[in-house]
Structures are given as C-alpha cells and as structure tokens.
Design a protein around this motif. Structure first.
Motif, PDB file in Angstrom:
ATOM      1  N   GLN B   6       0.827  -1.206   0.000  1.00 51.92           N
ATOM      2  CA  GLN B   6       0.000   0.000   0.000  1.00 51.92           C
ATOM      3  C   GLN B   6       0.861   1.255   0.000  1.00 51.92           C
ATOM      4  O   GLN B   6       1.811   1.367   0.779  1.00 51.92           O
ATOM      5  CB  GLN B   6      -0.941   0.007   1.201  1.00 51.92           C
ATOM      6  CG  GLN B   6      -2.057   1.009   0.984  1.00 51.92           C
ATOM      7  CD  GLN B   6      -3.099   0.991   2.058  1.00 51.92           C
ATOM      8  OE1 GLN B   6      -2.984   0.287   3.049  1.00 51.92           O
ATOM      9  NE2 GLN B   6      -4.128   1.794   1.870  1.00 51.92           N
ATOM     10  N   LEU B   7       0.543   2.164  -0.906  1.00 51.54           N
ATOM     11  CA  LEU B   7       1.332   3.384  -1.039  1.00 51.54           C
ATOM     12  C   LEU B   7       0.477   4.607  -0.739  1.00 51.54           C
ATOM     13  O   LEU B   7      -0.672   4.679  -1.154  1.00 51.54           O
ATOM     14  CB  LEU B   7       1.850   3.529  -2.477  1.00 51.54           C
ATOM     15  CG  LEU B   7       2.698   2.431  -3.083  1.00 51.54           C
ATOM     16  CD1 LEU B   7       3.094   2.815  -4.497  1.00 51.54           C
ATOM     17  CD2 LEU B   7       3.928   2.200  -2.261  1.00 51.54           C
ATOM     18  N   THR B   8       1.051   5.570  -0.014  1.00 51.00           N
ATOM     19  CA  THR B   8       0.403   6.877   0.100  1.00 51.00           C
ATOM     20  C   THR B   8       1.489   7.943   0.104  1.00 51.00           C
ATOM     21  O   THR B   8       2.652   7.645   0.371  1.00 51.00           O
ATOM     22  CB  THR B   8      -0.398   7.062   1.416  1.00 51.00           C
ATOM     23  OG1 THR B   8       0.502   6.957   2.523  1.00 51.00           O
ATOM     24  CG2 THR B   8      -1.510   6.064   1.569  1.00 51.00           C
ATOM     25  N   ASN B   9       1.110   9.161  -0.202  1.00 56.04           N
ATOM     26  CA  ASN B   9       2.106  10.216  -0.055  1.00 56.04           C
ATOM     27  C   ASN B   9       1.811  11.100   1.152  1.00 56.04           C
ATOM     28  O   ASN B   9       2.275  12.221   1.248  1.00 56.04           O
ATOM     29  CB  ASN B   9       2.289  11.014  -1.353  1.00 56.04           C
ATOM     30  CG  ASN B   9       1.210  12.017  -1.589  1.00 56.04           C
ATOM     31  OD1 ASN B   9       0.122  11.911  -1.064  1.00 56.04           O
ATOM     32  ND2 ASN B   9       1.520  13.013  -2.385  1.00 56.04           N
ATOM     33  N   ILE B  10       1.016  10.576   2.094  1.00 61.96           N
ATOM     34  CA  ILE B  10       0.892  11.242   3.385  1.00 61.96           C
ATOM     35  C   ILE B  10       1.684  10.428   4.416  1.00 61.96           C
ATOM     36  O   ILE B  10       2.142   9.334   4.111  1.00 61.96           O
ATOM     37  CB  ILE B  10      -0.587  11.403   3.817  1.00 61.96           C
ATOM     38  CG1 ILE B  10      -1.289  10.056   3.811  1.00 61.96           C
ATOM     39  CG2 ILE B  10      -1.286  12.364   2.907  1.00 61.96           C
ATOM     40  CD1 ILE B  10      -2.729  10.122   4.252  1.00 61.96           C
ATOM     41  N   GLU B  11       1.820  10.970   5.608  1.00 65.59           N
ATOM     42  CA  GLU B  11       2.750  10.361   6.563  1.00 65.59           C
ATOM     43  C   GLU B  11       2.249   9.065   7.179  1.00 65.59           C
ATOM     44  O   GLU B  11       3.009   8.318   7.769  1.00 65.59           O
ATOM     45  CB  GLU B  11       3.035  11.360   7.691  1.00 65.59           C
ATOM     46  CG  GLU B  11       3.959  12.470   7.273  1.00 65.59           C
ATOM     47  CD  GLU B  11       3.892  13.638   8.243  1.00 65.59           C
ATOM     48  OE1 GLU B  11       3.603  13.402   9.424  1.00 65.59           O
ATOM     49  OE2 GLU B  11       4.127  14.773   7.809  1.00 65.59           O
ATOM     50  N   PRO B  14      -4.204   5.991   7.384  1.00 66.83           N
ATOM     51  CA  PRO B  14      -5.220   6.172   8.415  1.00 66.83           C
ATOM     52  C   PRO B  14      -5.894   4.853   8.767  1.00 66.83           C
ATOM     53  O   PRO B  14      -6.192   4.038   7.911  1.00 66.83           O
ATOM     54  CB  PRO B  14      -6.215   7.128   7.766  1.00 66.83           C
ATOM     55  CG  PRO B  14      -5.410   7.855   6.771  1.00 66.83           C
ATOM     56  CD  PRO B  14      -4.418   6.883   6.244  1.00 66.83           C
ATOM     57  N   ARG B  62       8.230   5.487 -14.904  1.00 69.23           N
ATOM     58  CA  ARG B  62       7.775   5.749 -13.543  1.00 69.23           C
ATOM     59  C   ARG B  62       7.210   4.468 -12.915  1.00 69.23           C
ATOM     60  O   ARG B  62       7.477   4.172 -11.754  1.00 69.23           O
ATOM     61  CB  ARG B  62       6.723   6.850 -13.556  1.00 69.23           C
ATOM     62  CG  ARG B  62       6.435   7.384 -12.196  1.00 69.23           C
ATOM     63  CD  ARG B  62       5.807   8.743 -12.254  1.00 69.23           C
ATOM     64  NE  ARG B  62       6.776   9.764 -12.594  1.00 69.23           N
ATOM     65  CZ  ARG B  62       6.639  10.633 -13.577  1.00 69.23           C
ATOM     66  NH1 ARG B  62       5.581  10.614 -14.346  1.00 69.23           N
ATOM     67  NH2 ARG B  62       7.571  11.520 -13.808  1.00 69.23           N
ATOM     68  N   LEU B  66       8.629   2.649  -9.577  1.00 70.04           N
ATOM     69  CA  LEU B  66       7.743   2.269  -8.469  1.00 70.04           C
ATOM     70  C   LEU B  66       7.878   0.788  -8.153  1.00 70.04           C
ATOM     71  O   LEU B  66       7.920   0.380  -6.995  1.00 70.04           O
ATOM     72  CB  LEU B  66       6.292   2.580  -8.835  1.00 70.04           C
ATOM     73  CG  LEU B  66       5.792   4.000  -8.580  1.00 70.04           C
ATOM     74  CD1 LEU B  66       4.432   4.194  -9.199  1.00 70.04           C
ATOM     75  CD2 LEU B  66       5.727   4.283  -7.095  1.00 70.04           C
ATOM     76  N   VAL B  84       5.544   8.872  -0.077  1.00 69.95           N
ATOM     77  CA  VAL B  84       6.221   8.661  -1.359  1.00 69.95           C
ATOM     78  C   VAL B  84       6.432   9.998  -2.075  1.00 69.95           C
ATOM     79  O   VAL B  84       5.548  10.843  -2.104  1.00 69.95           O
ATOM     80  CB  VAL B  84       5.380   7.720  -2.251  1.00 69.95           C
ATOM     81  CG1 VAL B  84       6.025   7.545  -3.610  1.00 69.95           C
ATOM     82  CG2 VAL B  84       5.207   6.375  -1.581  1.00 69.95           C
ATOM     83  N   ARG B  85       7.612  10.200  -2.595  1.00 70.01           N
ATOM     84  CA  ARG B  85       7.932  11.400  -3.372  1.00 70.01           C
ATOM     85  C   ARG B  85       8.529  10.997  -4.715  1.00 70.01           C
ATOM     86  O   ARG B  85       9.198   9.972  -4.804  1.00 70.01           O
ATOM     87  CB  ARG B  85       8.963  12.269  -2.634  1.00 70.01           C
ATOM     88  CG  ARG B  85       8.515  12.799  -1.303  1.00 70.01           C
ATOM     89  CD  ARG B  85       7.657  14.026  -1.472  1.00 70.01           C
ATOM     90  NE  ARG B  85       7.228  14.553  -0.194  1.00 70.01           N
ATOM     91  CZ  ARG B  85       6.116  14.167   0.428  1.00 70.01           C
ATOM     92  NH1 ARG B  85       5.353  13.252  -0.114  1.00 70.01           N
ATOM     93  NH2 ARG B  85       5.781  14.694   1.572  1.00 70.01           N
ATOM     94  N   PHE B  86       8.323  11.856  -5.715  1.00 73.70           N
ATOM     95  CA  PHE B  86       8.904  11.608  -7.033  1.00 73.70           C
ATOM     96  C   PHE B  86       9.849  12.732  -7.397  1.00 73.70           C
ATOM     97  O   PHE B  86       9.672  13.872  -6.964  1.00 73.70           O
ATOM     98  CB  PHE B  86       7.816  11.569  -8.099  1.00 73.70           C
ATOM     99  CG  PHE B  86       6.931  10.372  -8.028  1.00 73.70           C
ATOM    100  CD1 PHE B  86       7.286   9.205  -8.668  1.00 73.70           C
ATOM    101  CD2 PHE B  86       5.750  10.409  -7.321  1.00 73.70           C
ATOM    102  CE1 PHE B  86       6.468   8.101  -8.614  1.00 73.70           C
ATOM    103  CE2 PHE B  86       4.926   9.308  -7.250  1.00 73.70           C
ATOM    104  CZ  PHE B  86       5.286   8.150  -7.906  1.00 73.70           C
ATOM    105  N   SER B  87      10.823  12.400  -8.233  1.00 71.53           N
ATOM    106  CA  SER B  87      11.627  13.479  -8.779  1.00 71.53           C
ATOM    107  C   SER B  87      12.185  13.052 -10.130  1.00 71.53           C
ATOM    108  O   SER B  87      12.470  11.885 -10.361  1.00 71.53           O
ATOM    109  CB  SER B  87      12.715  13.874  -7.782  1.00 71.53           C
ATOM    110  OG  SER B  87      13.975  13.594  -8.263  1.00 71.53           O
TER     111      SER B  87
END
Lengths: 156, 108
Positions: B6-11, B14, B62, B66, B84-87
């Motif tokens: 499971q991926l999220t870009n929040i800390e 929930p 991408r 991932l 998760v962050r992208f660059s």
C-alpha cells in the motif's frame, strides 16, 4: 539562393506553428474546461488534512503526467520576447495547459478507483528534450501530479 | 507477491497502526527515448502540444521505478510505503532519470 530557401523554410515552419498550434491550443483548452466541469465534484486538498481522515476509507497513490512541447512559432515569439523581457505568454499558456492536463489525468485515475476526495497533491515540473543551452530541439516539459486518493467505503 | 503493497504520499495510513519502520526505500530508472519515438515527437513538435510518445515513455519508466521501490520494500519485510515522493531530472539531451522514494513501514 540557399539563404532564400532557408528563409522560406523558416517562414513555413512559423506559419505551421502559428495556425495549427493555435488551433490545437484552442481545442485543448475546450477539452480541459469540459473535463474540469465533469470532475469538479472531487475536491483536491493540498494539505494532508489529517483530522478528517476516516480509518474506514481506502487510500491509494494516484498520479497523472503529461509532456508538452513548444512549436516553432511559440519558440520564436519567446525568443523575441527575451530581447525586451517581460511575461513570455506563449510559454505560460503551454505550461498552464500541461499542468491542468496532468491534474485532470490524476483526477480521472482517482475517479476510476472510486475516490471522492484527493489529498496532499504535489506538482513537479522538469524540462526534458532540449539541450543544455536550449540549442537544437524545441523546449519540452514534463509535468507530473501526484496525490493520495480517498475512497469512502459505501455507507449503506 | 502475496500481499499488495500500500502506497500513500501522506505520513500515515489512516486506520492502520505503524508497528515498524524500515527507513528509506528508493527506485530509479534512467531511460532514453528510442529513435522511432524521437522522430514522431520531432514531427509533433512542429505544432506543439502534447508529445504522446514521451508521455508514455515517462509513464512506463515511472511504473518501473515504483516497481523497484516496492521490491526493495518487500525484501525488507514491509507491507506499506508512506510519504512517497517523485523526482525527475534530465541527465543528457536524450535521457531522463526518474526517482521515487518513500519510507517503508510495517502496518497492522
């Protein structure tokens, strides 16, 4: 004679860029506005909004990206603009289109996952394609939008 | 592969408690465009707008990045990646690097 042909070719490229580029842009903007209306019911929240996150909902990473390129006329107009300085409108509209398109694609991915809210969106822009000094090749830019989608589990 | 990552870009995720932190995981790819696509994109460049060939190319890379990040997290024993962050950075005229990174965690 050679110079003359070269000049004619440049004029042709500028003409193609001006007419077809303008038409494509107008069409693209119409499409963007229609899709923005269709997906307006899903709010995008830039912050995490932690207090209202319900443990029953499903969370997932969604993203959308697009590569937009400039045309000859836009590049030429930007070149002239750089003599005087100021807003380079031709590139502004290009980036605006790209960004809205990327956000829409992200939204559509979220919609296909049954989401009703998008939180913590991030935008990222990177220039690809053109060479270091902007020589050879027209500028092209990749725009990537990503966020966490929130899907409420149906409350029967 | 039994459990999906499971991926999220929040800390946080929930409703699920983080019971272990494994630190940073990352995945990256460097891809160059191939000749045919480059030609088509060059033609498309005449009128501007979206360069579909490049969009697809970067989306594929991408996904690959991932995938690599998820594999690394799975090897560590994690079942979720948060924050998760992208660059993206262009390395040379024809190649771009895509990097994604996040924190591998075990949630309950």
């Amino acid at each position: 004679m050679d110079n003359f042909i070269g000049f004619g070719f440049l004029l042709l490229l500028l003409f193609i860029g001006l007419t077809f580029g303008k038409r494509n842009e107008a069409r693209h903007y119409r499409r963007i506005r229609r899709r923005e209306r269709e997906s307006a019911h899903i709010p995008i929240i830039i912050s995490e909004w932690k207090d209202s996150l319900s443990p029953e909902d499903r969370y997932d990473l969604v993203h959308g990206s697009v590569v937009v390129g400039s045309d000859y006329f836009k590049t030429f107009a930007a070149g002239i603009r750089q003599i005087f300085g100021g807003n380079v409108t031709s590139f502004e509209t290009l980036l605006d289109r790209g960004r809205r398109e990327a956000i829409l694609r992200m939204k559509e991915q979220a919609m296909s996952k049954g989401a009703d809210k998008i939180i913590n969106m991030r935008l990222e822009t990177s220039s690809i394609g053109s060479n270091q000094q902007g020589k050879g090749g027209l500028p092209s830019v990749e725009i990537h939008a990503y966020a966490t989608s929130v899907a409420s589990v149906t409350r029967a | 592969m039994s459990e999906t990552m499971q991926l999220t870009n929040i800390e946080i995720i929930p409703g699920r408690e983080i019971i272990e932190h494994y630190g940073v995981v990352l995945g990256s790819t460097v891809r160059s465009k191939h000749f045919g696509r480059d030609m088509m994109a060059g033609l498309k460049n005449l009128v501007g707008g979206e360069l579909q060939g490049y969009t697809e190319l970067l989306q594929e890379s991408r996904d690959e990045a991932l995938k690599r990040m998820k594999e690394q997290a799975r090897d560590m024993g994690a079942n979720a990646i948060v924050n998760v962050r992208f660059s993206t950075s262009s390395i040379s005229a024809g190649a771009a690097e895509i990097l994604c990174y996040g924190t591998a965690v075990l949630v309950k």
